[in-house]
Design a protein around this motif. Structure first.
Motif, short mmCIF file in Angstrom:
data_model
loop_
_atom_site.label_atom_id
_atom_site.label_comp_id
_atom_site.label_asym_id
_atom_site.label_seq_id
_atom_site.Cartn_x
_atom_site.Cartn_y
_atom_site.Cartn_z
N GLU A 193 -2.64 -9.35 -5.99
CA GLU A 193 -3.44 -8.47 -5.14
C GLU A 193 -2.50 -7.60 -4.31
N GLU A 203 -2.55 -4.35 -3.21
CA GLU A 203 -2.89 -3.38 -2.16
C GLU A 203 -2.82 -4.02 -0.77
N ARG A 204 -3.54 -5.11 -0.59
CA ARG A 204 -3.50 -5.78 0.70
C ARG A 204 -2.21 -6.56 0.88
N TRP A 227 0.88 -5.90 0.01
CA TRP A 227 2.00 -5.11 0.52
C TRP A 227 1.82 -4.80 2.00
N ARG A 228 0.58 -4.58 2.42
CA ARG A 228 0.35 -4.31 3.85
C ARG A 228 0.73 -5.52 4.70
N GLY A 283 1.62 2.87 -2.37
CA GLY A 283 0.37 2.32 -2.85
C GLY A 283 0.52 1.67 -4.22
N ARG A 308 0.47 -0.43 -7.45
CA ARG A 308 -0.46 -1.35 -8.10
C ARG A 308 0.19 -1.94 -9.34
#
Length: 388
Positions: free
Chosen positions: A92, A94-95, A97-98, A205, A207
């Motif tokens: 997962e 996207e979240r 990496w944040r 971003g 993926r």
């Protein structure tokens, strides 16, 4: 969350933490579980339970607890970092990496954060400006994430200054995506924004389906390649490079390293092995398993340029999770990686390949701490490859 009286939480911690350190995760779980049977209890006990569950491979259960911890105490940055690694391990991105940005809030990583009086790049276009990209962690991380420097240059439209560790400098000079390169520890030219190399996925971003990008993105020095080709010319093929232990100071080293003797099943007629092992474990090459034709190159390897050239001459790298794995992958060379039951987040779960490196195969433990199954499968595959 906090309802229910818990007797002497500090005593429970003192009992459980040594079990976690020594890898006795089931015992640790058995102690903590009764106090949380109602579904409520102090956060510290939930953290201990998550720490006991994750190494057992119970990732879904771990994630539920981590999500709960972050929801209740969003300012608990270590908990957010733990969640980030679970998210990334699960693919997962996207979240993940944040949340991974919270790595700088940990006691053992805070010292590596670059204190920069410029904003962190967030993926915006910045034509006519200068972007500083700097590495931050281990050598393997640098080799793995170097692929994104050209992507950042393309997306930003900026002039890119790359700051790199001295040990990787000469190798990285031959790669693409930057306008100027400087060594870590020196004063870089003026810049408008900056980004840590391992924050590039968040800014870009990234993926899963964006990987791997062009391979290879690193290249060996032709003169070194020729030198090592001559050095190894008399060894029968196939020629297999070996790394069986990581850096001893790595916090997860006990989980990822093994001994040379455990690789004895790889011994096969006609196969030559070369050790590129560094560090204290390199001395084991002096007493290889019976029948193993092994040449130790450890003392002849001066830098990563030598390692890259050797990997370009040999037919295969067999290694634990360490920096040569990422160097081989970045060079586009074949590599088999031995992984523990619960690997580092970058290797994902339940797959024999990796989106990061198309020439790489992953051999995972079936049982925690048991390398015998891994080595047995690799030996069988090595025999099949030779028979083709």
């Amino acid at each position: 969350m906090m309802s229910g009286a818990i007797p002497d939480i500090r005593a429970i911690e003192l009992e459980v933490r040594p079990l976690l350190v020594s890898g006795r995760y089931e015992e640790a779980e058995a102690i903590v579980r009764p106090y949380l049977a109602s579904g409520t209890g102090p956060l510290v006990l939930w953290k201990l339970l998550a720490a006991a569950l994750r190494p057992q491979g119970r990732i879904a259960e771990t994630r539920v607890i981590q999500e709960m911890l972050v929801a209740h105490v969003p300012g608990d940055f270590p908990a957010r970092f733990d969640l980030s690694e679970t998210l990334l391990l699960s693919g997962e991105f996207e979240r993940g990496w944040r949340e991974y940005h919270y790595r700088y809030s940990l006691a053992h990583t805070a010292h590596i954060e670059r204190k920069v009086q410029r904003p962190r790049w967030d993926g915006r276009a910045m034509p006519g400006k200068t972007l500083l990209i700097h590495d931050e962690q281990g050598y393997g991380d640098t080799f793995q994430f170097m692929r994104m420097v050209p992507w950042a240059k393309e997306k930003s439209g900026a002039r890119v200054v790359l700051e790199i560790n001295a040990e990787s400098l000469s190798l990285v000079r031959r790669s693409a995506g930057f306008d100027e390169i400087v060594v870590r520890g020196t004063l870089p030219p003026a810049f408008d924004m900056h980004c840590e190399m391992m924050s590039l996925p968040m800014a870009l971003g990234l993926r899963l389906h964006d990987l791997p990008g062009p391979i290879p993105y690193l290249s060996p020095d032709p003169q070194r390649v020729e030198r090592w080709r001559q050095r190894l010319a008399d060894l029968p093929r196939p020629l297999v490079a070996l790394v069986w232990a990581g850096r001893p100071t790595h916090p997860n080293d006990a989980n990822r390293s093994l001994s040379l003797g455990e690789l004895a099943p790889l011994v096969q007629a006609g196969v030559s092995f070369v050790s590129i092992q560094k560090g204290p474990a390199a001395t084991q090459a002096g007493s290889p398993p019976d029948g193993m034709r092994l040449l130790s190159l450890s003392d002849e390897i001066d830098d990563f340029e030598d390692t890259a050239a050797i990997l370009s001459v040999t037919d295969l790298l067999v290694s634990v999770d360490s920096s040569p794995v990422h160097l081989a992958g970045a060079l586009g060379r074949p590599v088999w990686v031995m992984l523990p039951k619960v690997p580092d987040w970058r290797w994902l779960l339940d797959r024999a390949d990796t989106p990061w490196y198309p020439q790489m195969r992953l051999f995972r433990q079936d049982l925690r701490g048991d390398w015998s199954g891994v080595v047995s499968r690799m030996a069988a595959e090595l025999a099949r490859c030779r028979a083709r």
